[in-house]
Write an enzyme that holds these catalytic residues in place. Structure first.
Site, PDB file in Angstrom:
ATOM      1  N   ASP A   8       0.630  -0.968   0.029  1.00 11.70           N
ATOM      2  CA  ASP A   8       0.092  -0.008   0.008  1.00 11.70           C
ATOM      3  C   ASP A   8       0.878   1.246  -0.007  1.00 11.70           C
ATOM      4  O   ASP A   8       2.180   1.391   0.184  1.00 11.70           O
ATOM      5  CB  ASP A   8      -0.894  -0.106   1.396  1.00 11.70           C
ATOM      6  CG  ASP A   8      -1.734   1.307   1.402  1.00 11.70           C
ATOM      7  OD1 ASP A   8      -2.752   1.600   0.423  1.00 11.70           O
ATOM      8  OD2 ASP A   8      -1.996   1.799   2.521  1.00 11.70           O
ATOM      9  N   ASP A  10      -0.250   5.152   0.912  1.00 10.79           N
ATOM     10  CA  ASP A  10      -0.426   6.019   2.160  1.00 10.79           C
ATOM     11  C   ASP A  10      -0.824   5.232   3.708  1.00 10.79           C
ATOM     12  O   ASP A  10      -1.458   4.443   3.600  1.00 10.79           O
ATOM     13  CB  ASP A  10      -1.641   6.963   2.006  1.00 10.79           C
ATOM     14  CG  ASP A  10      -1.797   7.723   0.556  1.00 10.79           C
ATOM     15  OD1 ASP A  10      -0.447   7.682  -0.043  1.00 10.79           O
ATOM     16  OD2 ASP A  10      -2.500   8.257   0.014  1.00 10.79           O
TER      17      ASP A  10
END
Length: 188
Positions: A8, A10
């Site tokens: 991922d 953020d």
């Protein structure tokens, strides 16, 4: 067969943007996760994983997150990692909102179909690294395991529920440290 680290963006390799929208749309908000360059760099150099970025970017292309601003920041992130020898072989970005329920939005796995049932990839021994339970659910849906970066008490508290209990068997590691992630993967 290749193992993959789906990662991922953020809250995982860069710090989560500030509330209320949690959208990274200024360079002032761009801050890399502590020790990510050091330990993701070690993973890239020493361990046998293909690195793939998988991120939901709510409303990309809207007034909240104009394309030119997003791509400027995204390209800066990618270049910063490349300058440290960390290369993502693929970057998958879903721009839908949660209420749209698109199969490409994590925890859906439609944006990574090229890895599913592909004899070149070993998803059983692959991981999804992320800071949301939807990242763990994405791992579950892929037949992989999750590495859960539980770095936001407020977001984590809102997600801790029966969903957390359901997903616990798919969390291979819960941490807030890239050093711990590296040590865990190295021992595997």
């Amino acid at each position: 067969m290749k193992k993959v680290l789906f990662i991922d963006r953020d809250g995982t390799i860069v710090k989560e943007a500030a509330p209320p929208d949690y959208i990274l749309n200024t360079y002032d908000e761009l801050e890399f996760y502590p020790e990510v360059f050091r330990y993701l760099g070690k993973i890239a150099r020493k361990l046998d994983y293909e690195l793939v970025m998988v991120t939901n970017q709510d409303g990309l292309g809207t007034d909240l997150l104009p394309n030119d601003i997003f791509w400027s920041i995204q390209n800066k992130i990618i270049t910063s990692f490349e300058n440290e020898g960390i290369v993502f072989s693929k970057v998958f970005i879903d721009d839908s909102f949660p209420h749209e329920n698109k199969p490409t939005r994590k925890p859906g796995i439609a944006m990574v179909t090229e890895y599913i049932n592909n004899p070149n990839y070993d998803l059983t021994h692959s991981f999804m690294i992320g800071d949301r339970l939807t990242d763990v659910e994405f791992a579950k849906n892929l037949g992989a395991k999750g590495i859960f970066i539980d770095n936001d008490e407020e977001l984590g508290a809102s997600e801790i529920s029966s969903k957390r209990e359901e997903l616990n068997p798919f969390i291979a590691l819960q941490t807030i440290s890239w050093k711990e992630i590296y040590k865990f993967l190295k021992e595997k």
